[in-house]
Design a protein around this motif. Structure first.
Motif, mmCIF file in Angstrom:
data_model
loop_
_atom_site.group_PDB
_atom_site.id
_atom_site.type_symbol
_atom_site.label_atom_id
_atom_site.label_comp_id
_atom_site.label_asym_id
_atom_site.label_seq_id
_atom_site.Cartn_x
_atom_site.Cartn_y
_atom_site.Cartn_z
ATOM 1 N N ARG A 78 62.733 152.559 47.528
ATOM 2 C CA ARG A 78 64.116 152.367 47.959
ATOM 3 C C ARG A 78 65.067 153.302 47.213
ATOM 4 N NH1 ARG A 78 65.023 146.818 46.388
ATOM 5 N NH2 ARG A 78 63.441 146.403 47.986
ATOM 6 N N SER A 79 64.802 153.539 45.954
ATOM 7 C CA SER A 79 65.704 154.354 45.142
ATOM 8 C C SER A 79 65.788 155.798 45.634
ATOM 9 C CB SER A 79 65.282 154.323 43.671
ATOM 10 O OG SER A 79 63.990 154.902 43.517
ATOM 11 N N SER A 80 64.767 156.251 46.357
ATOM 12 C CA SER A 80 64.799 157.625 46.860
ATOM 13 C C SER A 80 65.831 157.801 47.965
ATOM 14 C CB SER A 80 63.417 158.039 47.354
ATOM 15 O OG SER A 80 63.018 157.252 48.466
ATOM 16 N N ILE A 138 73.790 154.407 56.891
ATOM 17 C CA ILE A 138 74.446 154.371 55.585
ATOM 18 C C ILE A 138 74.700 152.902 55.274
ATOM 19 C CG2 ILE A 138 76.431 155.119 54.207
ATOM 20 C CD1 ILE A 138 76.946 157.268 56.349
ATOM 21 N N CYS A 139 74.393 152.474 54.056
ATOM 22 C CA CYS A 139 74.740 151.113 53.665
ATOM 23 C C CYS A 139 75.067 151.076 52.182
ATOM 24 C CB CYS A 139 73.633 150.116 54.020
ATOM 25 S SG CYS A 139 72.125 150.272 53.070
ATOM 26 N N ASP A 140 75.788 150.041 51.792
ATOM 27 C CA ASP A 140 76.189 149.881 50.400
ATOM 28 C C ASP A 140 74.958 149.758 49.507
ATOM 29 O OD1 ASP A 140 78.844 149.127 48.776
ATOM 30 O OD2 ASP A 140 77.150 147.997 47.968
ATOM 31 N N ILE A 141 75.062 150.271 48.304
ATOM 32 C CA ILE A 141 73.913 150.287 47.416
ATOM 33 C C ILE A 141 73.552 148.900 46.895
ATOM 34 C CG2 ILE A 141 75.055 150.632 45.193
ATOM 35 C CD1 ILE A 141 72.892 153.007 44.889
ATOM 36 N N SER A 142 74.422 147.926 47.138
ATOM 37 C CA SER A 142 74.071 146.543 46.796
ATOM 38 C C SER A 142 72.866 146.072 47.610
ATOM 39 C CB SER A 142 75.253 145.608 47.061
ATOM 40 O OG SER A 142 75.485 145.488 48.457
ATOM 41 N N ASP A 172 76.261 155.558 45.237
ATOM 42 C CA ASP A 172 77.055 154.450 45.759
ATOM 43 C C ASP A 172 76.554 153.904 47.090
ATOM 44 O OD1 ASP A 172 78.131 156.496 47.601
ATOM 45 O OD2 ASP A 172 79.373 157.078 45.893
ATOM 46 N N HIS A 173 75.608 154.591 47.731
ATOM 47 C CA HIS A 173 75.099 154.139 49.020
ATOM 48 C C HIS A 173 73.613 154.485 49.137
ATOM 49 C CE1 HIS A 173 79.434 154.352 49.951
ATOM 50 N NE2 HIS A 173 79.174 153.474 50.905
#
Length: 330
Positions: free
Chosen positions: A108-110, A41-45, A122-123
């Motif tokens: 990446r968006s998937s 899990i990581c921040d969507i930034s 958000d992640h």
């Protein structure tokens, strides 16, 4: 003196019977293995905030680390693959931000998910399967994964559940616990049942009739949270479960919780029954059990972690804890 030697004999027998069970097939038991499953899990930034660090160490004699790995969405769609290698005794690492940066933006968006349920992704989240490509599979690798946001003063870690290679199980047990041709252990109800049957001295394994996970949760104040993280080997099953929530005063109520995706991440507070958990701190445990009344459920692999977070204060007051869930055949 005779009693002393008798005591030594008893101790030796105990060592022979207990020590091997520390590497029990069918259980994520902190023993070296050959393959690995790691949630991330990581921040969507993609650059700041929560990140997942993954570290492997070779503790074997000859082989080193030779992983081909695949990155999968929460619905188990493979979006990226690469290799991760190291020599004998080596320590190799990667992290979610690094892996995300390797991908095309459309791919990446998937991996985007909405964990807090506000309708906005958000992640990034998914899981990585590390497949050991060493010529002769040996159980020589250990690992850890960390959820970190150091700028916010938080970090937590757990051991990677390494999957052990075992081609020497009794013939009657091999298919249920570590099937040919890979001979890599399963984290399923039936694999655990097979291990218990072997310990009981049975000549053949029986089928598991039920399976349970028992996560503890603690939400200290508004803004804090507990996430439940589940990896499974199949989507959809067991689906929505009707289970018992217990508070610290031994009161319980039953309600529903979804277990649909291969990687399911649940921000628990919205699922807590308000009548039992009206005020902070919200603390207790979940009796998360289901019948394994089909072959698919008996052979479903599942792992679970509880991620408790207190992040509503300043960095000096924030903390997180990441622990594996207890498991049993109730």
């Amino acid at each position: 003196m005779k009693k002393f030697f008798i005591a030594l004999s008893v101790l030796a027998a105990l060592m022979l019977s207990v020590v091997p069970s520390q590497a029990l097939i069918g259980v994520p038991d902190d023993a070296p293995g050959t393959d690995a499953v790691v949630p991330f899990i990581c921040d969507i930034s993609g650059t700041t905030g929560l990140n997942t660090l993954i570290v492997f160490t070779d503790v074997g004699i000859l082989d080193g680390i030779d992983f081909h790995y695949t990155i999968n969405t929460v619905r188990s769609v493979t979006v990226f693959d690469d290799t991760l290698t190291g020599t004998h005794g080596d320590v190799v690492s990667t992290d979610a931000f690094t892996e995300i940066a390797k991908m095309a933006s459309a791919i990446r968006s998937s991996l985007e998910v909405d964990i807090d349920g506000d309708g906005v992704n958000d992640h990034y989240a998914g899981y990585i399967y590390y497949d050991n490509e060493v010529g002769t599979d040996v159980n020589s690798v250990v690992g850890q994964f960390y959820f970190v946001n150091l700028a916010n003063g938080i970090a937590a870690a757990a051991n990677v559940p390494m999957k052990e290679y075992n081609a020497a199980l009794p013939v009657a047990f091999q298919a249920q616990m570590a099937p040919a041709a890979q001979f890599v252990e399963l984290f399923s109800a039936n694999a655990l049942q097979g291990a218990e049957d072997l310990q009981a001295g049975l000549a053949a394994p029986t089928d598991a009739t039920s399976f349970g996970l028992y996560p503890r949760f603690y939400i200290g104040a508004s803004g804090d949270s507990t996430w439940l993280i589940f990896w499974k080997s199949a989507n959809t099953i067991p689906g929505t479960l009707h289970i018992n929530f217990w508070d610290t005063a031994e009161d319980k109520v039953s309600s529903n919780i979804p277990l649909d995706d291969e990687l399911t991440i649940i921000d628990l507070e919205p699922y807590l029954p308000a009548g039992l958990f009206a005020n902070y701190p919200k603390e207790g445990w979940i009796d998360l059990e289901w019948d394994t009344n089909t072959a698919a459920l008996r052979n479903l692999e599942i792992l679970g972690w509880t991620y408790q977070q207190a992040v509503s204060g300043t960095g000096a007051l924030n903390w997180t804890v990441l622990t594996p869930m207890w498991r049993d055949l109730p």
